[in-house]
Scaffold this motif. Structure first.
Motif, PDB file in Angstrom:
ATOM      1  N   GLU A 153      55.855  -9.986  43.631  1.00 41.87           N
ATOM      2  CA  GLU A 153      55.770  -9.918  42.231  1.00 41.87           C
ATOM      3  C   GLU A 153      57.107 -11.114  41.923  1.00 41.87           C
ATOM      4  O   GLU A 153      57.343 -11.407  40.685  1.00 41.87           O
ATOM      5  CB  GLU A 153      56.221  -8.649  41.564  1.00 41.87           C
ATOM      6  CG  GLU A 153      54.823  -7.394  41.588  1.00 41.87           C
ATOM      7  CD  GLU A 153      55.098  -5.993  41.710  1.00 41.87           C
ATOM      8  OE1 GLU A 153      56.338  -5.802  41.520  1.00 41.87           O
ATOM      9  OE2 GLU A 153      54.245  -4.770  41.462  1.00 41.87           O
ATOM     10  N   ALA A 174      50.006  -7.915  44.958  1.00 42.44           N
ATOM     11  CA  ALA A 174      50.404  -9.400  44.672  1.00 42.44           C
ATOM     12  C   ALA A 174      51.943  -9.862  44.500  1.00 42.44           C
ATOM     13  O   ALA A 174      52.616  -8.744  44.455  1.00 42.44           O
ATOM     14  CB  ALA A 174      49.998 -10.137  42.943  1.00 42.44           C
ATOM     15  N   GLU A 205      56.591 -14.065  42.507  1.00 37.25           N
ATOM     16  CA  GLU A 205      56.179 -15.076  41.670  1.00 37.25           C
ATOM     17  C   GLU A 205      56.161 -15.930  40.651  1.00 37.25           C
ATOM     18  O   GLU A 205      55.110 -15.032  40.436  1.00 37.25           O
ATOM     19  CB  GLU A 205      55.224 -15.804  43.250  1.00 37.25           C
ATOM     20  CG  GLU A 205      54.834 -17.175  43.173  1.00 37.25           C
ATOM     21  CD  GLU A 205      53.720 -16.834  43.965  1.00 37.25           C
ATOM     22  OE1 GLU A 205      53.461 -18.312  44.661  1.00 37.25           O
ATOM     23  OE2 GLU A 205      52.915 -16.782  44.160  1.00 37.25           O
ATOM     24  N   GLY A 206      56.656 -16.104  39.572  1.00 36.89           N
ATOM     25  CA  GLY A 206      55.808 -16.504  37.922  1.00 36.89           C
ATOM     26  C   GLY A 206      55.230 -18.079  38.689  1.00 36.89           C
ATOM     27  O   GLY A 206      54.316 -18.328  39.172  1.00 36.89           O
ATOM     28  N   GLN A 207      55.277 -17.583  37.176  1.00 35.65           N
ATOM     29  CA  GLN A 207      53.774 -18.547  36.611  1.00 35.65           C
ATOM     30  C   GLN A 207      54.100 -19.891  37.528  1.00 35.65           C
ATOM     31  O   GLN A 207      53.156 -20.812  37.564  1.00 35.65           O
ATOM     32  CB  GLN A 207      52.648 -18.610  35.200  1.00 35.65           C
ATOM     33  CG  GLN A 207      52.429 -17.168  35.166  1.00 35.65           C
ATOM     34  CD  GLN A 207      51.336 -16.641  35.630  1.00 35.65           C
ATOM     35  OE1 GLN A 207      50.462 -17.992  35.968  1.00 35.65           O
ATOM     36  NE2 GLN A 207      50.943 -15.413  35.941  1.00 35.65           N
ATOM     37  N   LEU A 208      55.244 -20.210  37.421  1.00 45.42           N
ATOM     38  CA  LEU A 208      55.234 -21.405  37.249  1.00 45.42           C
ATOM     39  C   LEU A 208      55.215 -21.898  39.306  1.00 45.42           C
ATOM     40  O   LEU A 208      54.980 -23.023  39.244  1.00 45.42           O
ATOM     41  CB  LEU A 208      56.807 -22.321  36.864  1.00 45.42           C
ATOM     42  CG  LEU A 208      57.066 -23.676  37.155  1.00 45.42           C
ATOM     43  CD1 LEU A 208      56.096 -24.824  36.692  1.00 45.42           C
ATOM     44  CD2 LEU A 208      58.244 -24.460  35.807  1.00 45.42           C
ATOM     45  N   SER A 209      56.167 -21.460  39.459  1.00 43.24           N
ATOM     46  CA  SER A 209      56.275 -21.374  40.531  1.00 43.24           C
ATOM     47  C   SER A 209      54.897 -20.816  41.186  1.00 43.24           C
ATOM     48  O   SER A 209      54.343 -21.843  42.537  1.00 43.24           O
ATOM     49  CB  SER A 209      57.445 -20.625  41.515  1.00 43.24           C
ATOM     50  OG  SER A 209      56.642 -19.167  41.374  1.00 43.24           O
ATOM     51  N   ARG A 210      54.385 -20.699  41.170  1.00 39.09           N
ATOM     52  CA  ARG A 210      52.680 -20.220  41.715  1.00 39.09           C
ATOM     53  C   ARG A 210      51.894 -21.952  41.361  1.00 39.09           C
ATOM     54  O   ARG A 210      50.527 -21.626  42.478  1.00 39.09           O
ATOM     55  CB  ARG A 210      51.944 -18.797  40.949  1.00 39.09           C
ATOM     56  CG  ARG A 210      50.609 -19.298  41.732  1.00 39.09           C
ATOM     57  CD  ARG A 210      50.184 -18.245  40.821  1.00 39.09           C
ATOM     58  NE  ARG A 210      48.638 -17.661  41.512  1.00 39.09           N
ATOM     59  CZ  ARG A 210      47.835 -16.960  40.765  1.00 39.09           C
ATOM     60  NH1 ARG A 210      47.764 -16.493  39.890  1.00 39.09           N
ATOM     61  NH2 ARG A 210      46.465 -16.879  41.691  1.00 39.09           N
ATOM     62  N   LEU A 211      51.851 -22.109  40.072  1.00 39.62           N
ATOM     63  CA  LEU A 211      50.921 -23.501  40.021  1.00 39.62           C
ATOM     64  C   LEU A 211      51.239 -24.778  40.910  1.00 39.62           C
ATOM     65  O   LEU A 211      50.532 -25.518  41.318  1.00 39.62           O
ATOM     66  CB  LEU A 211      50.971 -23.679  38.974  1.00 39.62           C
ATOM     67  CG  LEU A 211      50.664 -25.087  37.506  1.00 39.62           C
ATOM     68  CD1 LEU A 211      49.088 -25.308  37.709  1.00 39.62           C
ATOM     69  CD2 LEU A 211      51.772 -25.316  36.391  1.00 39.62           C
ATOM     70  N   LYS A 250      50.185 -24.262  44.716  1.00 41.24           N
ATOM     71  CA  LYS A 250      49.227 -24.173  44.579  1.00 41.24           C
ATOM     72  C   LYS A 250      48.428 -25.776  44.284  1.00 41.24           C
ATOM     73  O   LYS A 250      47.698 -26.407  45.124  1.00 41.24           O
ATOM     74  CB  LYS A 250      47.738 -23.659  42.692  1.00 41.24           C
ATOM     75  CG  LYS A 250      48.258 -22.214  43.394  1.00 41.24           C
ATOM     76  CD  LYS A 250      46.918 -21.588  44.106  1.00 41.24           C
ATOM     77  CE  LYS A 250      46.874 -20.498  43.899  1.00 41.24           C
ATOM     78  NZ  LYS A 250      45.890 -20.079  44.625  1.00 41.24           N
TER      79      LYS A 250
END
Length: 97
Positions: free
Chosen positions: A11, A9, A13-19, A22
């Motif tokens: 590492e 994965a 990339e944070g949760q907000l940037s991934r959201l 997507k």
């Protein structure tokens, strides 16, 4: 077995940037999730004022409404994707990104 072939994965990339990434790929998924949360919140609010309606009937109606919103959002997402990939390039000579 070498470690070059293994998937790892990202590492950085944070949760907000991934959201956000997507959401750009499939924009109707967040709409479906938001609609689901809205329908469930409204249903829980209306739970207090259901009068003589049985609890099971109220929950069935709530489930059907929430699922209907999500299915509608996914359908719109598929139609948008088909338009973007097939119809727009054919008729408007726009290249894919």
């Amino acid at each position: 077995m070498s470690s070059d072939n293994q998937w790892s994965a990202d590492e950085d990339e944070g949760q907000l940037s991934r959201l956000i990434r997507k959401s750009r790929d499939s924009p109707f998924v967040p709409v479906g999730v938001a609609g689901f949360v809205t329908v469930v919140s409204y249903g829980l609010y209306k739970l207090k004022y259901r009068r003589d309606q049985k609890m099971s009937i109220h929950l069935i109606h709530l489930r059907v409404a929430a699922q209907g919103f999500v299915v509608g959002a996914v359908t719109l997402g598929v139609l948008y994707s088909m338009y973007k990939d097939y119809i727009r390039p054919r008729f408007f000579n726009v290249s894919k990104k």
